[in-house]
Scaffold this active site. Sequence first.
Site, PDB file in Angstrom:
ATOM      1  CD  GLN A 119     -18.783  22.547  45.182  1.00 41.45           C
ATOM      2  OE1 GLN A 119     -19.226  21.411  45.218  1.00 41.45           O
ATOM      3  NE2 GLN A 119     -18.469  23.147  44.056  1.00 41.45           N
ATOM      4  CD  GLU A 173     -20.379  26.123  40.149  1.00 38.04           C
ATOM      5  OE1 GLU A 173     -19.740  25.748  39.156  1.00 38.04           O
ATOM      6  OE2 GLU A 173     -19.842  26.312  41.264  1.00 38.04           O
ATOM      7  CG  HIS A 174     -22.647  22.881  42.211  1.00 34.50           C
ATOM      8  ND1 HIS A 174     -21.436  23.537  42.318  1.00 34.50           N
ATOM      9  CD2 HIS A 174     -22.573  22.108  41.106  1.00 34.50           C
ATOM     10  CE1 HIS A 174     -20.651  23.170  41.324  1.00 34.50           C
ATOM     11  NE2 HIS A 174     -21.314  22.311  40.563  1.00 34.50           N
ATOM     12  CG  ASP A 190     -18.571  18.224  40.304  1.00 28.34           C
ATOM     13  OD1 ASP A 190     -19.231  19.162  39.821  1.00 28.34           O
ATOM     14  OD2 ASP A 190     -18.097  18.241  41.453  1.00 28.34           O
ATOM     15  CD  GLU A 207     -38.227  53.261  14.723  1.00 31.10           C
ATOM     16  OE1 GLU A 207     -37.454  52.871  13.823  1.00 31.10           O
ATOM     17  OE2 GLU A 207     -38.561  52.562  15.697  1.00 31.10           O
ATOM     18  CE1 TYR A 235      -6.881  28.377  29.129  1.00 28.98           C
ATOM     19  CE2 TYR A 235      -8.104  27.795  31.108  1.00 28.98           C
ATOM     20  CZ  TYR A 235      -6.927  28.177  30.500  1.00 28.98           C
ATOM     21  OH  TYR A 235      -5.785  28.352  31.245  1.00 28.98           O
ATOM     22  CD  GLN A 295      -0.282  32.385  28.258  1.00 29.89           C
ATOM     23  OE1 GLN A 295      -0.820  33.320  28.842  1.00 29.89           O
ATOM     24  NE2 GLN A 295       0.554  31.550  28.851  1.00 29.89           N
ATOM     25  CB  SER A 355     -16.541  25.598  42.614  1.00 22.58           C
ATOM     26  OG  SER A 355     -17.621  24.720  42.445  1.00 22.58           O
ATOM     27  CG  HIS A 414     -36.457  51.700   7.173  1.00 22.90           C
ATOM     28  ND1 HIS A 414     -35.288  52.365   6.944  1.00 22.90           N
ATOM     29  CD2 HIS A 414     -36.140  50.620   7.947  1.00 22.90           C
ATOM     30  CE1 HIS A 414     -34.303  51.744   7.555  1.00 22.90           C
ATOM     31  NE2 HIS A 414     -34.795  50.665   8.173  1.00 22.90           N
ATOM     32  CG  ASN A 472      -6.491  31.973  36.254  1.00 25.66           C
ATOM     33  OD1 ASN A 472      -6.857  32.671  35.313  1.00 25.66           O
ATOM     34  ND2 ASN A 472      -5.237  31.563  36.380  1.00 25.66           N
ATOM     35  CG  HIS A 513     -13.891  22.509  43.513  1.00 23.48           C
ATOM     36  ND1 HIS A 513     -13.402  21.974  42.353  1.00 23.48           N
ATOM     37  CD2 HIS A 513     -15.105  21.944  43.716  1.00 23.48           C
ATOM     38  CE1 HIS A 513     -14.287  21.111  41.877  1.00 23.48           C
ATOM     39  NE2 HIS A 513     -15.328  21.073  42.673  1.00 23.48           N
TER      40      HIS A 513
END
Length: 426
Positions: free
Chosen positions: A256, A323-324, A357, A411, A126, A188, A234, A416, A211, A259
């Site tokens: 940053q 993240e960074h 990036d 068990e 995506y 979708q 971000s 088994h 998003n 973004h």
Amino acid sequence: MIFKSLYELTKEERERIINRNKANFDNIFDSVVKILRDVREKGDEALRYYTKLFDKVEIEDFKVSREEIEEAYNKVDYKVVEALERAKENIYYFHKEQLKNIKELRVERNGVLGQIVRAIEKVGCYVPGGRAFYPSTVLMTTIPAKVAGCKEIYITSPPTPEGKGNAATLIAGDLVKVNGIYKVGGVQAIGALAYGTESIPKVDIIVGPGNIYVTLAKKLVYGEVNIDFLAGPSEVLIIGDEFSNPNYIALDLLAQAEHDPNTSCVALLTSREKAEEVKRELEKILKDIDERKEIIKEALKNLAILYGELEDLIKFSNEYAPEHLELFVREPEKILEKIESAGSIFLGEYSPVPIGDYASGTNHVLPTSGFSRCSSGLNVETFLKKITYQKFDKEALRNIKDVVITLAEAEGLKMHAEAVRRRLRE
């Protein structure tokens, strides 16, 4: 903005910084479930309906044709194409090196034990659209899958207002030679990749940022398919000492911030004086910014500039799990040994986040909102399966039978135990 000593943070302030951007799906849950259900039941008909509703365009054939890709090359500056080519080479190089460290195993312990590594067959990538289009994300999501050996790789990305694919996005996909690019975005698109439609194939794993609607959709289809992780807005955390350049720190905070209005930015400095220098640089640079200024100003409402002892700043960073993470200190390699959690780390003032990036070769699809405490960024291993195997002869089975039979009976799984016991009676 919060500007104060690390030691003066209230409990509420600390929690607000650490627990930034925790997604609240309550208000969108029902609508996302409905879209996914419609895509599953109605296929392309639902894709057309929601594309017209959300993207305001009517699309008959979602798959991008070869003619449209050729047309894209005429729309994009050749310098952009060259930059994508160079970035592609660097990203391929790094991820091929990653692959070398993923090993198949064969060991002997009683019997023969082993591990084989296989690529996931079908991948859906995506690539977001909307405020901007991201051809770099095409490279970041598709190249590690290519290196891993995935047989089929598909891209979905929202259409332009003209009902076309974004030209640079199409070119990036073409350079990597993916199996198909589709002009569909949002919930979708996730539904189409998870369930399959008349025109879009069902995949085994969906990767890539999006998003809050896309993020929730990925969460809801997990189990139908695999996903990479849930990525939010971000974020960057910068640690600077007395040797750091306040101008560079301010530039990277602003880079940053552009973004997204919900971007999280944190600067941790070793003195109040350095923190004040960073604040002044921010204010000075911000006056000269024109593009995306409102987005930046909104994001800076989340900014925290804190100061304290270096060891305590490192502990705070590990708790924050950014993240960074940028280490703008005199000897960043020494601090690297103490870092427990981060999506990607940038060592020294000439290693700003934008190189990761776009072009250094590491991946920019990274865990956010503290998820780097328990997750890695997108990499070759994301697209691989590790399958274990074992081979025992009768003598090896006899050596381990007591352990197996004892635990199976403990068990309550009698068959088994019998499956082992009776083999050794014969």
